[in-house]
Design an enzyme around this catalytic site. Structure first.
Site, PDB file in Angstrom:
ATOM      1  N   LYS A  94       0.820  -1.112  -0.098  1.00 34.24           N
ATOM      2  CA  LYS A  94      -0.290   0.303   0.063  1.00 34.24           C
ATOM      3  C   LYS A  94       0.521   1.299   0.082  1.00 34.24           C
ATOM      4  O   LYS A  94       2.038   0.855  -0.019  1.00 34.24           O
ATOM      5  CB  LYS A  94      -0.664   0.132   1.064  1.00 34.24           C
ATOM      6  CG  LYS A  94      -2.170   1.516   0.625  1.00 34.24           C
ATOM      7  CD  LYS A  94      -3.602   0.329   0.145  1.00 34.24           C
ATOM      8  CE  LYS A  94      -4.605   0.920   0.446  1.00 34.24           C
ATOM      9  NZ  LYS A  94      -5.751   0.573   0.115  1.00 34.24           N
ATOM     10  N   GLY A 194     -25.021   2.245   2.322  1.00 33.25           N
ATOM     11  CA  GLY A 194     -24.080   2.899   0.709  1.00 33.25           C
ATOM     12  C   GLY A 194     -24.320   2.211  -0.457  1.00 33.25           C
ATOM     13  O   GLY A 194     -24.334   0.824  -0.757  1.00 33.25           O
ATOM     14  N   VAL A 195     -25.279   2.995  -0.909  1.00 32.55           N
ATOM     15  CA  VAL A 195     -25.489   2.182  -2.677  1.00 32.55           C
ATOM     16  C   VAL A 195     -24.718   2.924  -3.484  1.00 32.55           C
ATOM     17  O   VAL A 195     -25.107   3.439  -4.227  1.00 32.55           O
ATOM     18  CB  VAL A 195     -26.863   1.889  -2.487  1.00 32.55           C
ATOM     19  CG1 VAL A 195     -27.878   1.524  -1.556  1.00 32.55           C
ATOM     20  CG2 VAL A 195     -27.744   3.351  -1.939  1.00 32.55           C
ATOM     21  N   GLY A 196     -23.123   2.758  -3.310  1.00 33.90           N
ATOM     22  CA  GLY A 196     -22.888   3.265  -4.506  1.00 33.90           C
ATOM     23  C   GLY A 196     -22.331   2.671  -5.406  1.00 33.90           C
ATOM     24  O   GLY A 196     -23.206   1.992  -5.739  1.00 33.90           O
ATOM     25  N   ASN A 197     -21.316   3.138  -5.681  1.00 36.73           N
ATOM     26  CA  ASN A 197     -21.011   2.150  -7.229  1.00 36.73           C
ATOM     27  C   ASN A 197     -20.872   0.627  -6.690  1.00 36.73           C
ATOM     28  O   ASN A 197     -21.267  -0.461  -7.366  1.00 36.73           O
ATOM     29  CB  ASN A 197     -19.234   1.663  -7.467  1.00 36.73           C
ATOM     30  CG  ASN A 197     -18.764   3.532  -8.020  1.00 36.73           C
ATOM     31  OD1 ASN A 197     -20.071   3.752  -8.540  1.00 36.73           O
ATOM     32  ND2 ASN A 197     -17.929   3.570  -8.090  1.00 36.73           N
ATOM     33  N   VAL A 198     -20.755  -0.400  -5.179  1.00 35.34           N
ATOM     34  CA  VAL A 198     -20.616  -1.724  -5.514  1.00 35.34           C
ATOM     35  C   VAL A 198     -21.872  -1.417  -4.485  1.00 35.34           C
ATOM     36  O   VAL A 198     -23.085  -2.343  -4.878  1.00 35.34           O
ATOM     37  CB  VAL A 198     -20.008  -2.319  -4.212  1.00 35.34           C
ATOM     38  CG1 VAL A 198     -19.805  -3.686  -3.883  1.00 35.34           C
ATOM     39  CG2 VAL A 198     -17.913  -1.871  -4.566  1.00 35.34           C
TER      40      VAL A 198
HETATM   41  P1  NAD Z   1     -18.288   4.596  -3.309  1.00 35.85           P
HETATM   42  O1  NAD Z   1     -17.933   6.253  -2.597  1.00 35.85           O
HETATM   43  O2  NAD Z   1     -18.994   4.749  -4.662  1.00 35.85           O
HETATM   44  O3  NAD Z   1     -19.915   4.506  -2.189  1.00 35.85           O
HETATM   45  C1  NAD Z   1     -19.685   4.268  -1.079  1.00 35.85           C
HETATM   46  C2  NAD Z   1     -21.021   5.286  -0.623  1.00 35.85           C
HETATM   47  O4  NAD Z   1     -21.697   5.368   0.419  1.00 35.85           O
HETATM   48  C3  NAD Z   1     -21.438   6.413  -1.392  1.00 35.85           C
HETATM   49  O5  NAD Z   1     -21.852   6.370  -2.218  1.00 35.85           O
HETATM   50  C4  NAD Z   1     -21.990   7.201  -0.206  1.00 35.85           C
HETATM   51  O6  NAD Z   1     -22.403   8.167  -0.633  1.00 35.85           O
HETATM   52  C5  NAD Z   1     -22.087   6.479   0.700  1.00 35.85           C
HETATM   53  N1  NAD Z   1     -22.029   6.611   2.715  1.00 35.85           N
HETATM   54  C6  NAD Z   1     -20.645   7.375   2.866  1.00 35.85           C
HETATM   55  N2  NAD Z   1     -20.923   7.266   3.880  1.00 35.85           N
HETATM   56  C7  NAD Z   1     -21.680   7.235   4.616  1.00 35.85           C
HETATM   57  C8  NAD Z   1     -22.626   7.160   6.277  1.00 35.85           C
HETATM   58  N3  NAD Z   1     -22.286   7.646   6.634  1.00 35.85           N
HETATM   59  N4  NAD Z   1     -23.556   6.312   5.453  1.00 35.85           N
HETATM   60  C9  NAD Z   1     -24.107   6.035   4.535  1.00 35.85           C
HETATM   61  N5  NAD Z   1     -23.544   5.896   3.653  1.00 35.85           N
HETATM   62  C10 NAD Z   1     -22.469   6.514   3.028  1.00 35.85           C
HETATM   63  O7  NAD Z   1     -17.722   3.592  -2.813  1.00 35.85           O
HETATM   64  P2  NAD Z   1     -17.431   1.610  -3.192  1.00 35.85           P
HETATM   65  O8  NAD Z   1     -16.660   1.814  -4.770  1.00 35.85           O
HETATM   66  O9  NAD Z   1     -19.123   1.200  -3.647  1.00 35.85           O
HETATM   67  O10 NAD Z   1     -17.246   1.091  -2.282  1.00 35.85           O
HETATM   68  C11 NAD Z   1     -17.642   0.907  -0.804  1.00 35.85           C
HETATM   69  C12 NAD Z   1     -16.597  -0.035   0.506  1.00 35.85           C
HETATM   70  O11 NAD Z   1     -16.775  -0.817  -0.610  1.00 35.85           O
HETATM   71  C13 NAD Z   1     -15.608   0.883   0.404  1.00 35.85           C
HETATM   72  O12 NAD Z   1     -15.506   1.141   1.894  1.00 35.85           O
HETATM   73  C14 NAD Z   1     -14.626   0.451  -0.254  1.00 35.85           C
HETATM   74  O13 NAD Z   1     -13.158   0.888   0.512  1.00 35.85           O
HETATM   75  C15 NAD Z   1     -14.177  -0.920  -0.578  1.00 35.85           C
HETATM   76  N6  NAD Z   1     -14.647  -1.855  -1.051  1.00 35.85           N
HETATM   77  C16 NAD Z   1     -15.204  -0.888  -2.827  1.00 35.85           C
HETATM   78  C17 NAD Z   1     -14.246  -2.030  -3.807  1.00 35.85           C
HETATM   79  C18 NAD Z   1     -14.650  -1.696  -5.460  1.00 35.85           C
HETATM   80  O14 NAD Z   1     -14.487  -2.646  -5.470  1.00 35.85           O
HETATM   81  N7  NAD Z   1     -15.076  -0.435  -5.213  1.00 35.85           N
HETATM   82  C19 NAD Z   1     -13.230  -3.312  -3.475  1.00 35.85           C
HETATM   83  C20 NAD Z   1     -13.549  -3.449  -2.276  1.00 35.85           C
HETATM   84  C21 NAD Z   1     -13.646  -2.529  -1.105  1.00 35.85           C
END
Ligand code: NAD
Length: 372
Positions: A94, A194-198
């Site tokens: 990292k 959290g309903v972002g990308n994942v």
């Molecule tokens: P993202 O930023 O697209 O989505 C995160 C979502 O969480 C966002 O919609 C954000 O608005 C919401 N959020 C933030 N704070 C919040 C809170 N207090 N309450 C409710 N919602 C909240 O990120 P992502 O890529 O979807 O990743 C989500 C998690 O998964 C992260 O912890 C990331 O480290 C982990 N992760 C992601 C990947 C990947 O491939 N993207 C891989 C491994 C782990």
């Protein structure tokens, strides 16, 4: 300040401190292990001093450095465990760049950082993380070959999120099978933080499998996107861990499982994408087990993204079906951890860490005897 003797150091192979007064770069690259393959882990660009603004300048600087060292070592070790448990030919590393990306990030600084990575000769590959974007990776790629998660190029694997989401969905099914003895999700309720990308993709997979979903997010637009494609109950952010659900899937932040939230959780299963969900890696892991809540270790269930990236590091072409098979294997790995946890009466997080360390140690011993 001690480095070797901190708990987070935990057998790191190499830690590089990078400083370039011309560009303002101050960075740390931590290579925890290259036993299983080149170390891979993202570059976090973070203003570590922000949390210490009230301290005097000297103290704030020291504390910021301590935080950065702790962060990079902990995350780097986490990548080793994640890659080992996913069965990948990748080690763990990292990097962190210290400072506020909004004020100090320049192409010159990123290129200077790239030159430090290049000097490591391929023992560490960087990727996007908090505070860095795909364009930054392209800039860093200008001075080093060792960048993955690129958007274009012969072996580029693109956005890892759909693979992470598929892995989380697969992991939820494995946890339900183990804990509730059910082979389907029909009628079960899953609360997603959290309903972002994942999280969004996880929600879609769950609904398609007949599950009911309860969601929350701090960004209304992200909630609307989920509602636009089907039904979901929406709750306030600070309530989601405590709703009546079969599964709680944290897909936003780290540290959401802590001494305050754990006693309020009604779900029997915790299985989500967020990294470092346990606020206290040892105490919270133990408390969940004590309460009969099955915890799917975060770095196992969220490995779909890194599984997808492996082929980019090794410059291989992997077809979609082969990639999907590797991601599906997350279910078997989790089941192995769940069964060992039942048998040994130990928390799942502890079992996962021990299995990951064993995989790395076994390979290290095998490499040593082959060299003798
Ligand atoms: P993202 O930023 O697209 O989505 C995160 C979502 O969480 C966002 O919609 C954000 O608005 C919401 N959020 C933030 N704070 C919040 C809170 N207090 N309450 C409710 N919602 C909240 O990120 P992502 O890529 O979807 O990743 C989500 C998690 O998964 C992260 O912890 C990331 O480290 C982990 N992760 C992601 C990947 C990947 O491939 N993207 C891989 C491994 C782990």
């Amino acid at each position: 300040m001690p480095v070797f003797s901190t708990r987070a150091f935990n057998k790191h192979e190499q830690v590089v401190f990078c400083s370039d007064p011309l560009t303002g770069l101050r960075a740390i690259i931590a290579v925890h292990s290259t036993v299983l393959g080149p170390a891979v882990g993202g570059c976090r660009f973070w203003d570590y001093a922000a949390a210490h603004r009230n301290a005097s300048l000297d103290v704030a600087d020291v504390r910021a450095e301590e935080d950065a060292i702790f962060d990079v070592l902990r995350l780097s070790r986490g990548m080793s465990y994640k890659n080992a448990m996913a069965g990948l030919r990748l080690g763990g590393g990292k990097s962190v760049i210290i400072g506020d990306p909004k004020t100090i990030k320049t192409p010159e600084l990123l290129q200077s950082f790239g030159r430090y990575i290049q000097r490591l000769g391929g023992s560490y590959y960087t990727a996007e993380d908090v505070g860095t974007k795909p364009q930054d990776m392209e800039t860093i790629h200008g001075t080093t070959d060792y960048v993955v998660g690129l958007e274009s190029g012969e072996f580029a694997t693109g956005d890892p999120s759909p693979h992470t989401a598929k892995g989380v969905f697969t992991g939820i099914k494995a946890a339900v099978r183990h804990k509730l003895g059910r082979t389907d999700l029909n009628g079960l309720t899953v609360a997603i933080q959290g309903v972002g990308n994942v999280g969004r993709d996880v929600a879609n997979h769950l609904r398609a499998a007949g599950a009911k979903i309860i969601i929350t997010d701090i960004v209304q637009e992200n909630i609307e996107r989920v509602l636009a494609s089907g039904e979901a109950e929406v709750v306030a952010g600070d309530k989601i861990h405590a709703v009546d659900a079969d599964v709680f899937a944290p897909c936003a932040l780290g540290g959401v499982l802590n001494a305050k939230t754990i006693p309020q959780i009604k779900a029997k299963i915790i299985a989500g994408a967020a990294n470092n969900v346990l606020d206290d890696e040892v105490a919270d892991d133990r408390e969940l087990t004590k309460r009969g809540i099955l915890y799917a270790p975060d770095y196992i269930i969220n490995a779909g993204g890194i599984i997808s990236v492996e082929s980019e590091v090794h410059k291989e072409h992997l077809d979609d079906a082969a990639r999907a098979r590797k991601v599906a294997h997350i279910a078997e790995t989790l089941t192995e951890v769940f069964e060992a946890s039942d048998k040994q009466k130990q928390p799942t997080g502890k079992i996962a860490n021990e299995l990951a360390e064993k995989r790395i140690d076994d390979k290290r011993r095998a490499l040593r005897s082959a060299a003798e």
